[in-house]
Structure formats: structure tokens, C-alpha cells
Design an enzyme around this catalytic site. Structure first.
Site, PDB file in Angstrom:
ATOM      1  N   GLU A 243      -5.968  -9.430  -4.897  1.00  0.00           N
ATOM      2  CA  GLU A 243      -5.885  -8.502  -3.918  1.00  0.00           C
ATOM      3  C   GLU A 243      -4.130  -7.996  -4.082  1.00  0.00           C
ATOM      4  OE1 GLU A 243      -6.292  -8.143   1.003  1.00  0.00           O
ATOM      5  OE2 GLU A 243      -7.284  -9.642  -0.131  1.00  0.00           O
ATOM      6  N   GLY A 340      13.878  17.891  -0.874  1.00  0.00           N
ATOM      7  CA  GLY A 340      14.469  18.611   0.296  1.00  0.00           C
ATOM      8  C   GLY A 340      13.574  19.005   1.588  1.00  0.00           C
ATOM      9  N   GLY A 341      13.628  19.956   1.975  1.00  0.00           N
ATOM     10  CA  GLY A 341      12.773  20.696   3.068  1.00  0.00           C
ATOM     11  C   GLY A 341      11.177  20.549   2.736  1.00  0.00           C
ATOM     12  N   GLY A 365      -0.813  -9.374   2.756  1.00  0.00           N
ATOM     13  CA  GLY A 365       0.105 -10.114   2.810  1.00  0.00           C
ATOM     14  C   GLY A 365       1.460  -9.456   2.867  1.00  0.00           C
ATOM     15  N   GLU A 368       7.226 -10.329   4.357  1.00  0.00           N
ATOM     16  CA  GLU A 368       7.883 -11.644   5.104  1.00  0.00           C
ATOM     17  C   GLU A 368       7.117 -13.219   4.308  1.00  0.00           C
ATOM     18  OE1 GLU A 368       9.661  -8.315   6.485  1.00  0.00           O
ATOM     19  OE2 GLU A 368       7.348  -8.838   6.462  1.00  0.00           O
TER      20      GLU A 368
END
Length: 378
Positions: A243, A340-341, A365, A368
Site C-alpha cells: 500500500e 507563476g500566477g 502511514g 512520522e
């Protein structure tokens, strides 16, 4: 060959998948995002092409391939640029499906594997809960013996494919005296008491459906136990590496597309008397992004190879998941920046891809948790 782990068969799978998503997915993706679902007809078409059968054993009509095939397939799916489509497929083939393959009885195999391979039946995996995501042992959903079956009660959260899917593999606590005493059950859609409480409105992955589920005194027969009674926790752990890998794989595929798109944009975008790519700060950062994605890809395929060679790959795959998901997000950040924009506009592909990537460091998962897996084995 794209890398040292590739075979002619895997190369063919990669090319077939990229061709399919380029022709059949990318042109329709915006429409599916608006609808919040992937049409079942597309999944059935994938089934007809054998794309949902890679990990199904040959004796059941599949190709019987290993984890390297899933790595190849997931990366190729990422070329679609619609991660909601990618995860719809991968939850079915590589997150829920392996539970049926690995733990199913001959009767369950006969009933479900043909439907899984054809795309007739879409699977979801119901482990996460409002108070238990990565902490599988912390689930509160319970199942109690009742006659020749079991009654299940509880709630599940963030369950992909469960709104429009056909069967959910539900994890429930069956031994209250053992924190790991969990059993997996096959719960078909439409079972009395099994309801979608809400279709969740997500930040990204907009064309995948994700549900909050309620199981209100749901009764299923003994034949719907998937695997060994009270051993579902350990059976779930066996599939976690797969997974985690396919989430990284789809991220790598998407990040490569983002890099290619951004480089092309920077080559044609005029600025400061030249193009954006003429600016060393931009082309060197994009070169570093390419180097990082190449490294994540290589690490992912190596960890997959370890599994296929019969080696323990928990440390390696957990590290790939932790680092790889963070790298994909960093790459997407730079690609938005260099557009950019336009990169901030909903009409641009890169804006969607940036949103889609964010969950990679959470789902399957969290970063951390993955780092703790590495630390415990260091």
C-alpha cells in the site's frame, strides 16, 4: 530499459498503462473531478485489458506478478495527472484486493476474484476510523458472534471507493482482551445496517469517492470472515508495504509529469530578455528536482525487488514512503512556483496536481509513523 529491475513484460505494462491513461483518462479527468467519481465503464475497460489482474495468481486467471509489477503500474498511472483516478484503481488492485488474494477461501476466490479482475466489483478497505488512522490496533469497531454469523458495529472514516463500491473489507475487533484481536470481514454494499454516513469533500483526489461509513448492528454470515479469526491485524500488516509503495509510485509518476510540464513551460515563457529556463536559479532547481525523483524511483523499485526476492523490506519501504512522499510534495511546490500566477489558477493542471500530492505524506502511514518504523529497525 527504464531501470535495472525492468523486464520486457514490465516495460510493456508501463507503456500500455501510460497509453491508456493518456487516451482515456486525461481528456475526461475534469469531468470526473466535477462528478466526484470515476465511471465504472472505464474500470471495466481496464479489466478487459488485463490491467486489474497483475497481482492475481495465474491459477485464478491473473498474471501472477509481484511487487515490481505494482511499482510499474502505479508509476504509469501517475502519468494521468489525475491522482483521484489513480487511487481509485490502486485501492481496488493493491490495497483491498491483496487481502482477498492472500486471505480468501477457495469459495471467496471463486466469488470475488473474477469480478475484481473484470472491474465488475469495486473494492474498498475499511480500517481507518475517526480515532484510529495509522494506529490499526486502536480501532473501536467491534464484531460479536451471533448464531452462524457476526454482528458488526462501529464507524469507519476516509474509506476510498466505499461510496460507489461493491464490497468493503471491514476490520473489527473480535477479541476484546487482545489489542491485536482484530478480524477482517467482507461486507457487501447494501447489507442492512451498512450505510454511507457522508461522502467526504476532499482537498484533492476530487474524482475519487471517499466515505464515512456507519455499521449499525450489521450481520454477516461466518463465510464472510476474510482470513483467520482474531488475526486480521497481522494480515493487514502484511499488505502495508504494498500500500505504501503504490502511493509513492503514483506520486513519482505524477511528479515526473509535473517536472516535464514545468520544464516545457519554462522553455517557452518569456522573461528578462530570454526564457525562464535561461535563469540558472530555475533550471538548476528543476535539475535537482529531477535528481530527487530519480532517487525516489530507484529506491522504490529496489524495495519492491527485495520483497519479490523474499527479503524483509519493511525498513526500506517505510523509508521510501516517508522520504518519497515529502519529495513529491517539494517538487510540486517548485512546479507551482515556476508556473507563476498560472500555477495558482484552477484551470492549470499543476494546481490540481499540487493539491493531489498533499495527502501522500498522510495516507497509508503518515511520514512520522514511517520514520518510527525505520528508527525501530536502525
Amino acid at each position: 530499459m527504464r531501470n535495472v529491475y525492468m523486464t520486457d513484460e514490465l516495460e510493456a505494462i508501463y507503456r500500455q498503462t501510460v497509453d491508456f491513461v493518456t487516451r482515456r483518462v486525461t481528456p475526461m479527468g475534469d469531468e470526473w473531478e466535477e462528478a466526484g467519481r470515476v465511471p465504472r465503464a472505464v474500470l471495466r475497460e481496464m479489466g478487459e485489458l488485463g490491467m486489474l489482474s497483475l497481482r492475481i495468481p495465474a491459477e485464478h486467471g491473473g498474471l501472477g506478478l509481484g511487487m515490481l509489477a505494482s511499482a510499474t503500474f502505479s508509476e504509469a498511472l501517475g502519468a494521468s495527472t489525475y491522482a483521484g483516478f489513480d487511487v481509485t484503481v490502486l485501492v481496488h488492485t493493491d490495497m483491498a484486493g491483496p487481502h482477498v488474494v492472500n486471505s480468501g477461501t477457495p469459495t471467496q476466490h471463486a466469488e470475488w476474484l473474477p469480478k475484481m479482475m473484470s472491474g465488475e466489483a469495486l473494492l474498498s478497505i475499511g480500517v481507518s476510523e475517526p480515532d484510529a488512522g495509522s494506529d490499526v490496533a486502536g480501532i473501536r469497531t467491534r464484531a460479536a458472534k451471533d448464531g452462524d454469523g457476526w454482528r458488526i458495529s462501529g464507524r469507519k472514516m476516509f474509506i476510498t471507493n466505499a461510496v460507489y463500491g461493491d464490497v468493503t473489507i471491514v476490520a473489527a475487533r473480535t477479541d476484546p482482551d487482545d489489542k491485536y484481536g482484530i478480524t477482517m470481514f467482507l461486507v457487501p454494499a447494501g447489507t442492512e445496517g451498512f450505510e454511507v454516513a457522508s461522502k467526504l469533500d476532499k482537498h484533492g483526489w476530487r474524482c475519487s469517492d471517499t466515505a464515512e461509513l456507519v455499521l449499525d448492528d450489521v450481520w454477516v454470515p461466518e463465510s464472510h470472515i476474510l482470513g483467520t479469526l482474531h488475526r486480521g491485524f497481522y494480515e493487514t500488516m502484511k499488505n502495508f508495504q504494498n500500500e505504501r509503495m503504490v502511493l509513492v509510485g503514483m506520486g513519482v509518476g505524477a511528479a515526473q509529469r509535473a517536472i516535464d510540464m514545468t520544464n516545457a513551460y519554462c522553455h517557452q515563457r518569456k522573461a528578462f530578455g530570454g526564457t525562464l529556463f535561461d535563469l540558472g536559479a530555475i533550471r538548476q532547481r528543476m535539475a535537482m528536482n529531477q535528481a530527487k525523483i530519480d532517487a525516489v524511483r530507484a529506491s522504490m523499485y529496489h524495495a519492491a525487488w527485495m520483497h519479490d526476492a523474499g527479503q524483509d523490506n519493511v525498513k526500506e519501504m517505510s523509508g521510501v514512503k516517508a522520504w518519497g512522499a515529502e519529495v513529491v510534495n517539494q517538487v510540486m511546490y517548485d512546479c507551482v512556483q515556476f508556473h507563476g500566477g498560472m500555477g495558482y489558477m484552477r484551470e492549470s493542471d499543476i494546481e490540481r496536481m499540487y493539491r493531489d500530492a498533499r495527502v501522500l505524506s498522510i495516507g497509508g502511514g503518515a511520514t512520522e509513523v514511517m520514520l518510527e518504523e525505520v528508527a525501530k529497525r536502525s
